[in-house]
Design an enzyme around this catalytic site. Structure first.
Site, mmCIF file in Angstrom:
data_model
loop_
_atom_site.group_PDB
_atom_site.id
_atom_site.type_symbol
_atom_site.label_atom_id
_atom_site.label_comp_id
_atom_site.label_asym_id
_atom_site.label_seq_id
_atom_site.Cartn_x
_atom_site.Cartn_y
_atom_site.Cartn_z
ATOM 1 N N CYS A 186 44.779 42.938 39.536
ATOM 2 C CA CYS A 186 43.620 43.050 40.162
ATOM 3 C C CYS A 186 42.735 44.506 39.433
ATOM 4 C CB CYS A 186 43.734 43.459 41.472
ATOM 5 S SG CYS A 186 45.049 44.800 41.786
ATOM 6 N N HIS A 200 45.838 46.609 46.200
ATOM 7 C CA HIS A 200 44.782 45.807 45.791
ATOM 8 C C HIS A 200 43.597 46.242 45.656
ATOM 9 C CE1 HIS A 200 43.530 41.735 44.573
ATOM 10 N NE2 HIS A 200 42.724 41.645 45.723
ATOM 11 N N GLU A 245 37.819 38.558 42.274
ATOM 12 C CA GLU A 245 39.276 39.306 42.246
ATOM 13 C C GLU A 245 40.230 38.498 41.398
ATOM 14 O OE1 GLU A 245 41.275 39.408 45.926
ATOM 15 O OE2 GLU A 245 40.482 37.327 46.579
#
Length: 284
Positions: A100, A159, A171
């Site tokens: 990420c 994240h 993402e």
């Protein structure tokens, strides 16, 4: 006449069956198609829009999520690693891709021609280049494309993703999946967002030293912990004050600096420079 009507009906049924076959056999356009990944709202800076474009380019290429991917010496896709806690990561070392924060790093490197967001999700959220921060309670209303969304707690943000607008984000989600466009998840540990300022850095900027250095809610060693700096970090200092005297790593100092990006304090022991930082004002 009856014969013609029957023939027409036969032709009509055949045509409908053919159309149905086409519809059933034509694959649906996936949510992660390149055309679905783009700036979906106005108002973002040119750099933020370029960052979105760079991330979406990787989506269009079908690039994989790889644990640890994108954290090489230079921004860009790298082979991943096996995450001991995730069996789905077994093929990550065979795949070029991003995790990420690696995707966020790559996107803003492409947008700026530099490497302003090198680091993991926590370091990116707490960047000294923040132009603004938004809490989870504010929802999506104040956000613009290119803003960085984070999940976790102030101590551990696990994240990060880029906002596209219209409730969508791009993402690198997890091992076993490719980069994707998703609906923003506001109910699964969403912490907030940060807007990145890619221009000249303002304020008093210093470099810290040491690893695992905790910032505190107040200028006192017993105060609540906010976030541990994982290693040497560039920070903005708003002001400093004399408070509790601390001895650590062979140094003693009673000066503490307020770090606005963390909304927290840290002892000046771990700020590179003199014990009392030059040009930094005293906190009221």
């Amino acid at each position: 006449m009856l014969h013609r009507t029957g023939h027409s009906r036969t032709l009509l049924v055949g045509t409908l069956l053919a159309l149905l076959a086409v519809l059933l056999c034509t694959p649906a356009t996936p949510a992660t198609a390149e055309g679905a990944c783009r700036v979906l709202a106005p108002g973002a800076s040119a750099a933020a829009e370029r960052a979105v474009g760079a991330a979406c380019e990787q989506v269009g290429k079908g690039v994989w999520y790889t644990w640890g991917g994108g954290h090489g010496p230079q921004p860009g896709a790298t082979y991943g690693q096996v995450d001991p806690t995730d069996p789905a990561s077994e093929h990550d070392p065979e795949r070029l891709g991003f995790d990420c924060s690696g995707l966020v790093r790559h996107a803003y490197a492409q947008a700026t021609g530099s490497d302003p967001l090198d680091g993991v999700a926590s370091a990116q959220y707490y960047t000294h280049r923040a132009a603004g921060r938004f809490t989870a309670a504010q929802g999506l209303a104040p956000l613009l494309p290119g803003d960085l969304l984070v999940w976790g707690t102030s101590r551990h943000l696990h994240h990060i993703a880029l906002y596209l607008g219209a409730g969508k984000m791009v993402e690198a989600k997890q091992s076993g999946t490719k980069l994707m466009v998703s609906d923003v998840r506001l109910t699964a540990g969403y912490h907030g967002a940060v807007r990145v300022d890619t221009g000249p850095v303002s304020g008093h900027v210093f470099r810290t030293w040491g690893s695992g250095v905790w910032t505190k809610s107040e200028p006192a060693s017993a105060a609540a912990r906010v976030y541990a700096l994982p290693g040497p970090t560039t920070v903005r200092v708003e002001c400093q004050k004399h408070a509790e005297q601390v001895t650590s790593d062979g140094h003693t100092n009673d000066a503490w600096s307020y770090l606005p990006d963390y909304k927290a304090w840290m002892t000046n022991i771990y700020v590179q420079g003199p014990a009392w930082l030059e040009s930094v004002p005293t906190c009221p």
